[in-house]
Design an enzyme around this catalytic site. Structure first.
Site, short mmCIF file in Angstrom:
data_model
loop_
_atom_site.label_atom_id
_atom_site.label_comp_id
_atom_site.label_asym_id
_atom_site.label_seq_id
_atom_site.Cartn_x
_atom_site.Cartn_y
_atom_site.Cartn_z
N TYR A 155 -91.38 -49.65 21.34
CA TYR A 155 -90.18 -48.86 21.05
C TYR A 155 -90.11 -47.65 21.97
CZ TYR A 155 -87.25 -45.49 18.49
OH TYR A 155 -86.31 -44.55 18.15
N LYS A 159 -87.59 -46.61 24.98
CA LYS A 159 -86.78 -45.40 24.82
C LYS A 159 -86.89 -44.50 26.05
CE LYS A 159 -84.67 -44.36 21.54
NZ LYS A 159 -83.26 -44.69 21.16
#
EC number: 1.1.1.170
Length: 356
Positions: A155, A159
């Site tokens: 994640y 990002k």
């Protein structure tokens, strides 16, 4: 670009609202997105929502469903709006690397290009303060800290790619302005992750121990404050401000010991708070051992360990962030205090309360 088949027709109410107050929330059916839609409507905005599926009904909102990576799907939702809030992402605890890369990076590149094609002026990204976290203490971290070279998970890795793409697309000469909001530890009513997962762990007897001495301060940020930061960024972003192409931490500005926060949620819902301590070093090396064992047996058995070194780091290190930059450049102040935020959150999850 021509109007796609099935594109909703705008209502008279929407047509009466100036373009500067027209916006699209990408991921508007998610936890943060729904709260954002509600606050935008309350502030007089006309709101479109683009998402993979429709999660709620509101006659004041126009919904567009489709694939974030498809310009044909996305374009009708962006046509005619001034500002796009991009908060779509798979849940952080998902372990699907390909999904994160496709949605957070490839999808965001499509958002950027489609915004330009549709004449959108402002793109506000929901990023994450974790883009600078590598598993070691961060105390009052500022936005000038470098991106993590060893991100804590897929994640966060994507990002970083996403934020770089959005901030790099800032182009005031072509009237395309971008900024990124970095919240940390979002919580609040309708949260589908933190509180439900915490209570499920408590039901299984997994919340008896805390990692470390329980004194490590962490930022948890109430969802209404996160939304407020996004809207302030949009309203202050212009060609002659210092917001363009920059990232901003948005927090409750009240760091709290990690285990104190979890304990307040647990006890508020009639569950016992953790009582026993596991030394941080012991928990970390146990998690490291588990990860090594999983790696060794991976050719035979595929396992997804939940007890990982980075998750131990999240629970046992200091990681809180300064939002002074947001205060100075966009006038940010949290709307809801930590005490009120925890109280509102606990009351909203009354259905998870343990019957005594």
């Amino acid at each position: 670009m021509e109007q796609a088949a099935g594109e909703p027709t705008r209502t008279c109410l929407t047509e009466d609202i100036p373009k500067a107050k027209r916006c699209t929330v990408i991921g508007g059916c998610g936890f943060l997105g729904q709260h954002m839609v509600e606050q935008l409507l309350a502030r007089g905005y006309a709101v479109n929502v683009f998402d993979i599926r429709q999660g709620f009904d509101n006659p004041r909102v126009q919904f567009f469903l489709g694939d974030l990576c498809s310009q044909q799907d996305l374009y009708p939702a962006l046509k005619g709006v001034s500002t796009v809030f991009h908060c779509a992402s798979p849940p952080p605890f998902n372990n699907n690397k390909e999904l994160f890369y496709r949605v957070n990076y490839i999808g965001t590149k499509n958002v950027i290009e489609t915004c330009k094609e549709a004449g959108v002026q402002k793109l506000i990204l929901t990023s994450s303060a974790s883009v600078i976290f590598e598993g070691v203490d961060i105390k009052n971290g500022t936005e000038d800290l470098p991106y993590a070279t060893k991100p804590i998970d897929y994640y966060t890795e994507t990002k970083i790619l996403q934020e770089r793409a959005v901030l790099g697309a800032h182009d005031p000469e072509k009237n395309f302005l971008t900024t990124a909001i970095r919240p940390h530890g979002i919580f609040g009513p309708r949260d589908p992750q933190l509180v439900p997962i915490l209570i499920e762990a408590a039901k299984k007897g997994k919340m008896k121990f805390m990692i470390g001495n329980g004194k490590n301060l962490v930022d948890f940020t109430f969802v209404e404050n996160v939304v407020h930061g996004h809207i302030l960024a949009a309203e202050h972003l212009s060609q002659d401000t210092a917001l363009g192409g920059k990232a901003f931490h948005i927090t409750n500005d009240e760091p709290i010991p990690f285990w104190t926060f979890l304990s307040r949620i647990l006890t508020g819902l009639n569950y016992e708070a953790p009582k026993y301590h596991i030394p941080y070093w012991l928990a970390y090396y146990l998690a490291l051992l588990v990860s090594l064992l999983v790696m060794v047996i991976s050719p035979v058995i595929q396992l997804q360990p939940t007890f990982t070194p980075m998750r131990v780091a999240l629970a046992g290190t200091f990681h809180y962030y300064s939002c002074e930059k947001a205060k100075k450049l966009m006038g940010y102040r949290p709307l809801v205090t930590m005490d009120d935020a925890v109280d509102k959150t606990v009351r909203s999850f009354h259905h998870l309360r343990k019957v005594m």
